[in-house]
Design a protein around this motif. Structure first.
Motif, short mmCIF file in Angstrom:
data_model
loop_
_atom_site.label_atom_id
_atom_site.label_comp_id
_atom_site.label_asym_id
_atom_site.label_seq_id
_atom_site.Cartn_x
_atom_site.Cartn_y
_atom_site.Cartn_z
N SER B 43 0.84 -1.20 0.00
CA SER B 43 0.00 0.00 0.00
C SER B 43 0.87 1.24 0.00
O SER B 43 0.59 2.21 -0.71
N ASP B 158 -6.08 -0.54 -4.62
CA ASP B 158 -5.53 -1.08 -3.37
C ASP B 158 -6.50 -2.10 -2.79
O ASP B 158 -7.49 -1.74 -2.18
N GLU B 159 -6.20 -3.35 -2.98
CA GLU B 159 -7.04 -4.45 -2.49
C GLU B 159 -8.52 -4.18 -2.70
O GLU B 159 -9.30 -4.21 -1.75
#
Ligand SMILES: Nc1ncnc2c1ncn2[C@@H]1O[C@H](COP(=O)(O)OP(=O)(O)OP(=O)(O)O)[C@@H](O)[C@H]1O
Ligand SMILES: [Mg+2]
Lengths: 279, 368, 307
Positions: B43, B158-159
């Motif tokens: 991240s 991000d995820e």
């Protein structure tokens, strides 16, 4: 489930609790009722022995007198002073709270100093403030009171709003930054709408604090901007019909608070406990 | 459209050295997946590319221009967040249009693009709803919609799927892949899920402790891991790592287990080994390289037979994961559904050692 | 495509250098106005006051020479000051536990759901939010010996005329003040405790009920520990308010009869605004601040210990 279907024991407990609730409500609301009722009485009814619990008729002459004599200007003054000062405190306080919450400006020390400002007893500062105000000619003017109430509400606003802002997901702000807003716009277009309920509640409480203040107003007003609590105390021990005026003025001075707080009922607990209890 | 280059990027959070010198170059239109265990700095690296974090060292280039000093909004990127980051006080329509409004796009253009995006994602009928009235998958679609209307040079994720349930995740995964085929924008995608990484990526970038452990095409990483960490991270169930002593003599090599027994390595593998006659290794065998030995016919080159007890069997329907003992440690073999049915059953297995991975336990590097 | 690229071009939104500076300094720019006002109206008077407290300024004299701790030494000889501190302590010591107790009982009454609870709670909050001056005025009307309902009610129950001069008779002024105070602030406690009680882990209570624990045991073992932090906060907030109590007393007794109900805030006011003992008032202020700081830190310490 219908009430009638409740087991007998539960029903009895509920009945007892309603009875208790009724008594509690009676005890706590009777004085308010008394105040309201007096404000509608004629002088004869007010000074009747034994006291009358229900006026013969509802009549508004007590209020009429307040309007005729211009005493309601005190309410107007209170509205102006409390309204403007809460507005300023809310704007400046929220911005400050944002910086504390998101950038940790000044660290824990600054946050603690700000909340400690709220602990300072008004009586300890009212006298030096009075002297300073005399020096700068700020006594008995709107500006002086507004500045003062702003300052005294700021710690509260900052403290409360910091709590609300911390609860806003950071992702929302970052997403807006990527999408094209600058940081100022993010505050205005993302943070502000997100904390709007908390903001409203906080405004109501700042308004109430300023509205209810007596000590500062007593010291810093003379004739021009007398606020409503000060006006009220002027009636004490006064002339013939002072009860009627006290009652009518009190009712007028309570209505705005009552309306504001009823609207904000949901936030009451968090608001008056400085956020210590999340209601 | 833009390529992305990072060189020597470092990022500290106080004492935490989150990104430790990353060099990376992603081609225009490539789908790169940053993958790695939790806390490895995925991240952080992505946020540094977005401009949400300032790197402490190194340069970041997007589309040929150094962007270190540019604000996130000046980098012309779009980002999709893990928790969707939808504005609860705006309708779906306004959420999608948010970035366009921020950039003062003409109203007609906004309406056109929102319409296109909504259609592409199949959320045209949801435009007047508020985010709280949507399911998780629909919210994620809106979040993606908000990114694609921007027609940005670079997409960052991000995820994005980690909050969805398994079935929805599969569905959205294919959708993102399809999306990339349609709009062909460069994408950088963070996940800790190796299946997502394998299926989506043109190139996997495997991070470990803030550094790139290995990068390359998914199958390249899977088949030719450079370290034991890479071998262990990719593949499900994980590769079996069995400690053994490797004995080489001439062109023959054999892994001998402490608890007795040994595996003879195929000559092709043995040829890769040089030097030391005897050394400690971890023998890495993927569960997929086991099979039930059939018929008793001659085994292919490099395939050895092994007889074991099925300690634990976990049928999944198509496959049955079977835990056996090799060299004294538990190993998982992925067999056909009906290959083994009872706990404690004695089974004859064939192990394909052609793709065995030998790892030096001290350095963690793959030696053959 | 080309159209949209030019629309999206990064150049589009690149701000001026000044704009960038504004954005970079944002954390400080937005803190500044609030802090400035706080320094100006909160801190500056305190510092000014501190300096004055070491001088000898009165209404008649403007003697700005420093006299050291003279004013502070004077504090110890001032019997009226200590009496006023005593009055404050009495009111706090009686009103605070009473408010807590009444508030707790009210909360117990309303904690289990009953139809209409929302309305009851809303009504009960009314005393807490109205101005203390209005509260004092209301009770002045209530307590009036001839035209107020309290004497009437007491007479009814006593069967003979009861004539109590609540706000004048030394035996009754404190009860009068405390009744008014508790009436206004017990609902505050109620509100906080109700919120705290509804947050108590329900499964624990159910488990205790299944075990057949008595009401008092459940209260001591489960409920009180769970709501202790809220009680502490509520007592701290109310305690600080009570120590600086001013409005209600002003409205009800104005410190009388004589100076019998003069609290430290009233006394400070009198010193400052009737006697114009400027420097001495400043010294009293700092005594009050020191006292409040002491109480706050002690309470906060205790809270931390129990946590
Ligand atoms: N704001 C921060 N302050 C301090 N340390 C941080 C911060 N953000 C991340 N870190 C640390 O930096 C390291 C990398 O964090 P990062 O969030 O990039 O991990 P990640 O790979 O995304 O993990 P995950 O898969 O759990 O999201 C971690 O050790 C983390 O604790
Ligand atoms: Mg992460």
């Amino acid at each position: 489930m219908r009430i009638g279907r409740l087991p007998a024991k539960k029903a009895r407990i509920l009945a007892v609790r309603y009875l208790g609730a009724g008594i509690v409500i009676l005890l706590f609301l009777f004085p308010v009722y008394w105040l309201f009722m007096i404000s509608f009485k004629t002088p004869d009814e007010i000074y009747h022995v034994p006291p009358l619990w229900i006026p013969e008729q509802i009549q508004f002459s007590n209020y009429y007198v307040l309007f005729k004599d211009g005493d309601v200007l005190a309410i107007l003054n209170s509205l102006i002073v409390a309204g403007v000062s809460s507005g300023i405190a809310i704007v400046l306080g929220t911005l400050c709270a944002y910086s504390l919450a998101r950038y940790g400006t000044g660290g824990e020390n600054l946050a603690m100093w700000i909340i400690s400002q709220r602990m300072i007893p008004p009586i300890a500062v009212v006298f030096p403030i009075f002297l300073i105000y005399v020096h700068f000619g700020l006594v008995d003017g709107y500006f002086g009171l507004i500045l003062l109430y702003t300052a005294f509400n700021l710690p509260y606003v900052i403290w409360m709003m910091r709590g609300y802002i911390v609860d806003v997901p950071l992702e929302l702000e970052e997403s807006a930054l990527v999408d094209g807003l600058n940081r100022w716009e993010v505050i205005w277009k993302v943070v502000f709408p997100m904390v709007r309920p908390g903001l409203m509640a906080t405004s109501v409480f700042t308004f109430v604090f300023a509205w209810n203040d007596f000590l500062f107003a007593l010291v810093l007003t003379r004739t021009e901007v007398i606020t409503f609590p000060v006006m009220l105390t002027h009636y004490f021990g006064g002339q013939s019909n002072f009860w009627a005026k006290i009652a009518a003025m009190s009712v007028l001075g309570t209505l705005p608070i009552f309306v504001a707080v009823s609207v904000m009922q949901r936030y009451l607990v968090r608001g008056i406990s400085l956020g210590a209890v999340k209601g | 459209m833009a390529d992305v280059k990072l060189s020597g990027v470092h990022k500290y959070y106080g004492n935490v050295h989150a990104v430790r010198g990353v060099d990376l170059s992603i081609a225009d239109g490539e789908f790169a997946v940053l993958v790695g265990p939790s806390g490895c700095g995925k991240s952080t690296l992505l946020r540094t590319i977005a401009g949400l974090e300032d790197p402490d060292d190194g340069t970041i280039t997007i589309g040929g221009a150094v962007v270190n000093d540019l604000r996130p909004r000046e980098r012309n990127i779009a980002m999709v967040f893990q928790n969707y980051a939808l504005y609860p006080y705006l309708t779906v329509n306004e959420n999608i249009a948010f970035g366009l409004r921020a950039r003062k796009t003409p109203e007609i253009e906004i309406r056109k693009r929102v319409g296109e995006a909504a259609e592409m994602l199949g959320i045209g009928n949801l435009l007047q709803r508020y985010p709280r009235q949507l399911s998780g998958g629909q919210r994620q679609r809106v979040a993606i919609g908000r990114a694609i209307v921007r027609k940005a040079d670079l997409f960052l994720f991000d995820e994005p799927l980690s909050n969805l349930d398994a079935q929805l995740r599969d569905e959205m995964r294919s959708e993102i892949k399809r999306l990339h085929h349609e709009i062909t924008t460069t994408m950088i995608y963070v996940t800790h899920d190796q299946v997502e990484a394998m299926t989506l990526a043109d190139r996997i970038v495997l991070l470990r402790d803030g550094k790139i452990e290995q990068q390359g095409a998914p199958l390249e990483l899977f088949e030719q891991p450079r370290t034991g960490f890479v071998a262990g991270f990719l593949g499900s169930p994980s590769i079996n790592l069995i400690p053994a002593t490797l004995k080489t003599s001439g062109t023959a090599a054999e892994a001998v287990f402490k608890s007795g027994g040994s595996l003879t390595l195929p000559p092709a593998k043995a040829a890769l080994l040089s030097g030391a006659e005897e050394r400690q290794v971890l023998v890495g065998i993927r569960p997929q390289h086991f099979s039930r030995a059939g018929g008793g016919g001659p085994l292919r080159e490099g395939v050895v037979s092994y007889s074991a007890t099925a300690d634990l069997i976990q049928p999944t329907g198509t496959r049955t994961f079977t835990t056996i003992k090799i060299g004294g440690v538990d190993a998982v073999a992925e067999l056909q559904a009906h290959d083994v049915t009872n706990h404690g059953e004695r089974i004859e297995l064939a192990i394909d050692l052609n793709r065995v991975v030998l790892i030096d336990p001290a350095s963690g590097l793959v030696i053959a | 495509m080309t159209v949209s690229v030019s629309l999206n071009g990064a150049e589009q939104r690149r701000p001026s250098r000044f704009g960038r500076m504004l954005e970079d300094r944002l954390p400080y720019l937005i803190v500044a106005p609030a802090i400035l006002i706080l320094l100006l109206v909160g801190l500056f008077p305190l510092i000014y006051s501190l300096i004055v407290s070491f001088q000898r300024i009165t209404m008649t004299e403007n003697d700005t020479s420093f006299v050291g701790l003279l004013n502070y030494a004077e504090l110890f000889r001032d019997t009226r000051l200590w009496a006023s501190l005593g009055h404050t302590a009495i009111i706090t010591a009686i009103a605070l536990p009473l408010e807590l107790l009444v508030g707790f009982l009210m909360a117990q009454l309303f904690i289990d759901g009953m139809p209409g609870r929302q309305i009851f709670v809303a009504l009960l909050v009314l005393p807490t939010v109205i101005s203390p001056i209005v509260a004092g005025a209301t009770w002045r009307l209530m307590f009036d010996v001839r035209f107020g309902p309290i004497g009437q009610i007491l007479s009814f129950f006593a069967g003979e005329p009861v004539r109590i001069l609540w706000t004048v008779n030394p035996a009754y002024v404190y009860p009068a003040i405390i009744i008014c105070e508790v009436w206004q602030w017990a609902p505050f406690m109620f509100l906080l405790l109700l919120a705290a009680l509804s947050n108590v882990d329900q499964s624990q209570l159910e488990a205790a009920e299944i075990d057949g624990a008595s009401y008092l045991r459940v209260l001591r073992a489960i409920v009180l520990p769970a709501i202790a932090p809220v009680i502490a906060v509520a007592c701290l907030i109310r305690g600080l308010d009570l120590v600086r109590i001013f409005d209600i007393i002003w409205a009800l007794t104005e410190g009388g009869p004589g100076s019998m109900t003069e609290t430290v805030s009233l006394y400070t006011y009198v010193q400052g605004f009737s006697q114009f003992e400027t420097s001495y008032t400043a010294a009293i202020s700092f005594l009050v601040i020191a006292l409040l700081t002491l109480i706050t830190t002690l309470v906060l310490k205790r809270m931390e210990l129990t946590r």
